[in-house]
Design a protein around this motif. Structure first.
Motif, PDB file in Angstrom:
ATOM      1  N   VAL A   8       0.870  -1.182   0.000  1.00 43.96           N
ATOM      2  CA  VAL A   8       0.000   0.000   0.000  1.00 43.96           C
ATOM      3  C   VAL A   8       0.907   1.232   0.000  1.00 43.96           C
ATOM      4  CG1 VAL A   8      -1.799   1.290   1.198  1.00 43.96           C
ATOM      5  CG2 VAL A   8      -1.822  -1.218   1.257  1.00 43.96           C
ATOM      6  N   VAL A   9       0.772   2.054  -1.028  1.00 48.95           N
ATOM      7  CA  VAL A   9       1.599   3.252  -1.171  1.00 48.95           C
ATOM      8  C   VAL A   9       0.784   4.461  -0.743  1.00 48.95           C
ATOM      9  CG1 VAL A   9       2.914   4.694  -2.771  1.00 48.95           C
ATOM     10  CG2 VAL A   9       2.888   2.199  -3.062  1.00 48.95           C
ATOM     11  N   GLY A  10       1.139   5.027   0.402  1.00 46.99           N
ATOM     12  CA  GLY A  10       0.396   6.150   0.957  1.00 46.99           C
ATOM     13  C   GLY A  10      -0.303   5.727   2.232  1.00 46.99           C
ATOM     14  N   THR A  11      -0.101   6.486   3.313  1.00 45.88           N
ATOM     15  CA  THR A  11      -0.630   6.085   4.625  1.00 45.88           C
ATOM     16  C   THR A  11      -1.682   7.046   5.166  1.00 45.88           C
ATOM     17  OG1 THR A  11       1.119   7.271   5.800  1.00 45.88           O
ATOM     18  CG2 THR A  11       1.554   4.974   5.230  1.00 45.88           C
ATOM     19  N   GLY A  12      -2.339   7.775   4.266  1.00 44.38           N
ATOM     20  CA  GLY A  12      -3.411   8.667   4.700  1.00 44.38           C
ATOM     21  C   GLY A  12      -4.637   7.876   5.134  1.00 44.38           C
ATOM     22  N   MET A  14      -7.227   6.757   3.546  1.00 42.18           N
ATOM     23  CA  MET A  14      -7.562   5.615   2.701  1.00 42.18           C
ATOM     24  C   MET A  14      -6.478   4.544   2.743  1.00 42.18           C
ATOM     25  SD  MET A  14     -10.551   6.117   1.714  1.00 42.18           S
ATOM     26  CE  MET A  14     -10.588   4.576   0.810  1.00 42.18           C
ATOM     27  N   GLY A  15      -5.229   4.943   2.638  1.00 40.25           N
ATOM     28  CA  GLY A  15      -4.136   3.968   2.628  1.00 40.25           C
ATOM     29  C   GLY A  15      -4.078   3.141   3.890  1.00 40.25           C
ATOM     30  N   SER A  16      -4.175   3.805   5.049  1.00 35.73           N
ATOM     31  CA  SER A  16      -4.107   3.061   6.311  1.00 35.73           C
ATOM     32  C   SER A  16      -5.346   2.192   6.499  1.00 35.73           C
ATOM     33  CB  SER A  16      -3.935   4.016   7.493  1.00 35.73           C
ATOM     34  OG  SER A  16      -5.016   4.921   7.586  1.00 35.73           O
ATOM     35  N   GLY A  17      -6.497   2.678   6.020  1.00 34.53           N
ATOM     36  CA  GLY A  17      -7.724   1.884   6.105  1.00 34.53           C
ATOM     37  C   GLY A  17      -7.662   0.638   5.236  1.00 34.53           C
ATOM     38  N   ILE A  18      -7.101   0.773   4.043  1.00 33.02           N
ATOM     39  CA  ILE A  18      -6.944  -0.372   3.141  1.00 33.02           C
ATOM     40  C   ILE A  18      -5.950  -1.369   3.731  1.00 33.02           C
ATOM     41  CG2 ILE A  18      -6.073  -1.087   0.872  1.00 33.02           C
ATOM     42  CD1 ILE A  18      -7.135   1.676  -0.160  1.00 33.02           C
ATOM     43  N   ALA A  19      -4.854  -0.862   4.281  1.00 31.02           N
ATOM     44  CA  ALA A  19      -3.850  -1.734   4.903  1.00 31.02           C
ATOM     45  C   ALA A  19      -4.466  -2.531   6.048  1.00 31.02           C
ATOM     46  CB  ALA A  19      -2.677  -0.898   5.405  1.00 31.02           C
ATOM     47  N   GLN A  20      -5.242  -1.863   6.883  1.00 32.11           N
ATOM     48  CA  GLN A  20      -5.920  -2.524   8.001  1.00 32.11           C
ATOM     49  C   GLN A  20      -6.849  -3.627   7.493  1.00 32.11           C
ATOM     50  OE1 GLN A  20      -8.067   0.053  10.774  1.00 32.11           O
ATOM     51  NE2 GLN A  20      -9.595  -1.552  11.103  1.00 32.11           N
ATOM     52  N   THR A  21      -7.631  -3.316   6.470  1.00 28.46           N
ATOM     53  CA  THR A  21      -8.581  -4.272   5.904  1.00 28.46           C
ATOM     54  C   THR A  21      -7.874  -5.519   5.389  1.00 28.46           C
ATOM     55  OG1 THR A  21     -10.063  -2.466   5.262  1.00 28.46           O
ATOM     56  CG2 THR A  21     -10.380  -4.580   4.153  1.00 28.46           C
ATOM     57  N   CYS A  22      -6.778  -5.317   4.682  1.00 30.26           N
ATOM     58  CA  CYS A  22      -6.024  -6.448   4.129  1.00 30.26           C
ATOM     59  C   CYS A  22      -5.427  -7.299   5.248  1.00 30.26           C
ATOM     60  CB  CYS A  22      -4.915  -5.947   3.204  1.00 30.26           C
ATOM     61  SG  CYS A  22      -5.526  -5.175   1.677  1.00 30.26           S
ATOM     62  N   ALA A  23      -4.848  -6.645   6.252  1.00 27.73           N
ATOM     63  CA  ALA A  23      -4.227  -7.373   7.363  1.00 27.73           C
ATOM     64  C   ALA A  23      -5.262  -8.170   8.153  1.00 27.73           C
ATOM     65  CB  ALA A  23      -3.496  -6.400   8.285  1.00 27.73           C
ATOM     66  N   GLN A  24      -6.431  -7.598   8.359  1.00 24.36           N
ATOM     67  CA  GLN A  24      -7.480  -8.290   9.109  1.00 24.36           C
ATOM     68  C   GLN A  24      -8.001  -9.526   8.375  1.00 24.36           C
ATOM     69  OE1 GLN A  24      -9.891  -4.496  10.399  1.00 24.36           O
ATOM     70  NE2 GLN A  24     -10.549  -6.208  11.678  1.00 24.36           N
ATOM     71  N   ASN A  25      -7.773  -9.561   7.059  1.00 20.07           N
ATOM     72  CA  ASN A  25      -8.281 -10.676   6.264  1.00 20.07           C
ATOM     73  C   ASN A  25      -7.180 -11.612   5.778  1.00 20.07           C
ATOM     74  OD1 ASN A  25     -11.376 -10.326   5.798  1.00 20.07           O
ATOM     75  ND2 ASN A  25     -10.521  -8.261   5.695  1.00 20.07           N
ATOM     76  N   SER A  28      -0.436 -10.438   4.104  1.00 19.89           N
ATOM     77  CA  SER A  28       0.746  -9.709   4.559  1.00 19.89           C
ATOM     78  C   SER A  28       0.720  -8.342   3.884  1.00 19.89           C
ATOM     79  CB  SER A  28       2.025 -10.457   4.168  1.00 19.89           C
ATOM     80  OG  SER A  28       2.079 -11.705   4.811  1.00 19.89           O
ATOM     81  N   VAL A  29       1.007  -7.297   4.651  1.00 21.36           N
ATOM     82  CA  VAL A  29       0.895  -5.930   4.131  1.00 21.36           C
ATOM     83  C   VAL A  29       2.217  -5.198   4.286  1.00 21.36           C
ATOM     84  CG1 VAL A  29      -0.282  -3.701   4.370  1.00 21.36           C
ATOM     85  CG2 VAL A  29      -1.569  -5.825   4.698  1.00 21.36           C
ATOM     86  N   LEU A  30       2.637  -4.526   3.230  1.00 24.81           N
ATOM     87  CA  LEU A  30       3.809  -3.662   3.271  1.00 24.81           C
ATOM     88  C   LEU A  30       3.313  -2.238   3.051  1.00 24.81           C
ATOM     89  CD1 LEU A  30       6.874  -3.472   3.529  1.00 24.81           C
ATOM     90  CD2 LEU A  30       7.044  -3.824   1.052  1.00 24.81           C
ATOM     91  N   LEU A  31       3.400  -1.425   4.090  1.00 22.75           N
ATOM     92  CA  LEU A  31       2.829  -0.079   4.083  1.00 22.75           C
ATOM     93  C   LEU A  31       3.945   0.950   3.902  1.00 22.75           C
ATOM     94  CD1 LEU A  31       0.267   1.647   4.505  1.00 22.75           C
ATOM     95  CD2 LEU A  31       0.655   1.470   6.972  1.00 22.75           C
ATOM     96  N   TYR A  32       3.844   1.751   2.843  1.00 21.32           N
ATOM     97  CA  TYR A  32       4.905   2.707   2.489  1.00 21.32           C
ATOM     98  C   TYR A  32       4.448   4.157   2.618  1.00 21.32           C
ATOM     99  CZ  TYR A  32       7.549   5.860  -0.518  1.00 21.32           C
ATOM    100  OH  TYR A  32       8.235   6.952  -1.003  1.00 21.32           O
ATOM    101  N   ASP A  33       5.373   4.993   3.125  1.00 25.96           N
ATOM    102  CA  ASP A  33       5.246   6.442   2.986  1.00 25.96           C
ATOM    103  C   ASP A  33       6.648   7.049   3.015  1.00 25.96           C
ATOM    104  OD1 ASP A  33       4.067   9.069   2.785  1.00 25.96           O
ATOM    105  OD2 ASP A  33       2.259   8.181   3.624  1.00 25.96           O
TER     106      ASP A  33
END
Length: 285
Positions: A8-12, A14-25, A28-33
């Protein structure tokens, strides 16, 4: 193809929400900023949201820990080469998004799927800066991403059918509802939503009713969960205005999509919604 690691590129918001959603399901998530401070702030936000879910009994302590363990952060875009799917969620600025995709196209394997979370920009246009536009698509989540059930899977002119099918399955694995749409301005939801916001702004601008009255009427009579002004404050007036401008330009100035000056004035004033504590309404907490 099988998707195991999601970048996930961008941690605003939307980005952090998408990262959370993927991790909960289970992904593995790689979160970049761009720096550690920004990344850590996003990680803290995800932690707090998941802890609230634990407190409400929505998830267990074990699920909370497992979700957090699946999230890794980075400040080097080159780390995205490890991902099977990369979701771009940077601010809604077309040139910025294109620059991100140019870099991702060079960094990532040919098998990596590249998607944009844009709410209104042309996926075909964004894909045009890459050497493999067939692997580029739109994956438009709605705010807040962990709660909203719908995701638009946007097919660019050159997006391959295989990629679209893979993304539909990915969305289902997030326990969300995918809807495939063509690459048109605003896609489906934001095209439908423009009159919802624009007509409300016109009514307020003409002093036919107050913003509070309009929101109350839409909730009571229209059965909407939020009124148009309350919802703009939640999304961000800056984001909403940018989307309206994009849809208006995308339809070559069609009048029904024309932005309203009142929304522009709010943006100019810096009162852009909940994220700054004040928009059309004030937010003390």
């Amino acid at each position: 193809m099988t998707i195991k690691t999601v970048g996930v590129v961008g941690t605003g918001t939307m980005g952090s929400g998408i990262a959370q959603t993927c991790a909960q399901n289970g992904f593995s998530v790689l979160l970049y900023d761009i720096n550690d401070t920004i990344v850590q702030k996003a990680l803290n936000g995800i932690t707090k949201r998941l802890q609230i879910l634990v407190g409400k009994g929505k998830i267990t302590e074990k699920e909370f820990k497992e979700s957090m363990d699946r999230i890794e952060t980075c400040t080097e875009l080159s780390e995205m080469k490890r991902c099977d799917l990369v979701i771009e969620a940077v601010p809604e600025k077309l040139n910025l998004k294109k620059e991100v995709f140019r870099k991702l196209d060079e960094i990532c394997s040919e098998e990596t799927i590249l998607v944009t979370n844009t709410s209104s920009f042309s996926v075909t246009d964004i894909a045009s800066v890459t050497n493999m536009p067939r692997r580029v698509a739109g994956l438009h989540f709605f705010n807040p991403a962990p709660l909203m059930p719908l995701v638009e899977v946007v097919k660019g002119i050159r997006t391959s059918k295989k990629i679209v099918n893979t993304l539909n399955q990915f969305v289902l694995s997030l326990r969300k509802e995918p809807v495939t749409c063509e690459d048109t301005p605003g896609f489906i939801v934001n095209r439908i939503a423009r009159p919802f916001y624009n007509e409300a702004l016109k009514i307020a601008g003409e002093r036919l009713a107050t913003m509070e009255q309009i929101d109350r009427i839409m909730k009571k009579a229209g059965n909407f969960k939020m009124g148009p002004f309350e919802l703009q404050d939640l999304i961000g007036i800056d984001v909403n205005f940018s989307t309206t401008e994009s849809v208006y330009q995308g339809f070559f100035g069609e009048g029904r999509f024309r932005p309203h000056y009142l929304q522009q004035r709010m943006l100019q004033s810096g009162k852009i919604g909940r994220k700054v504590g004040e928009g059309y309404f004030r937010y003390e907490n």
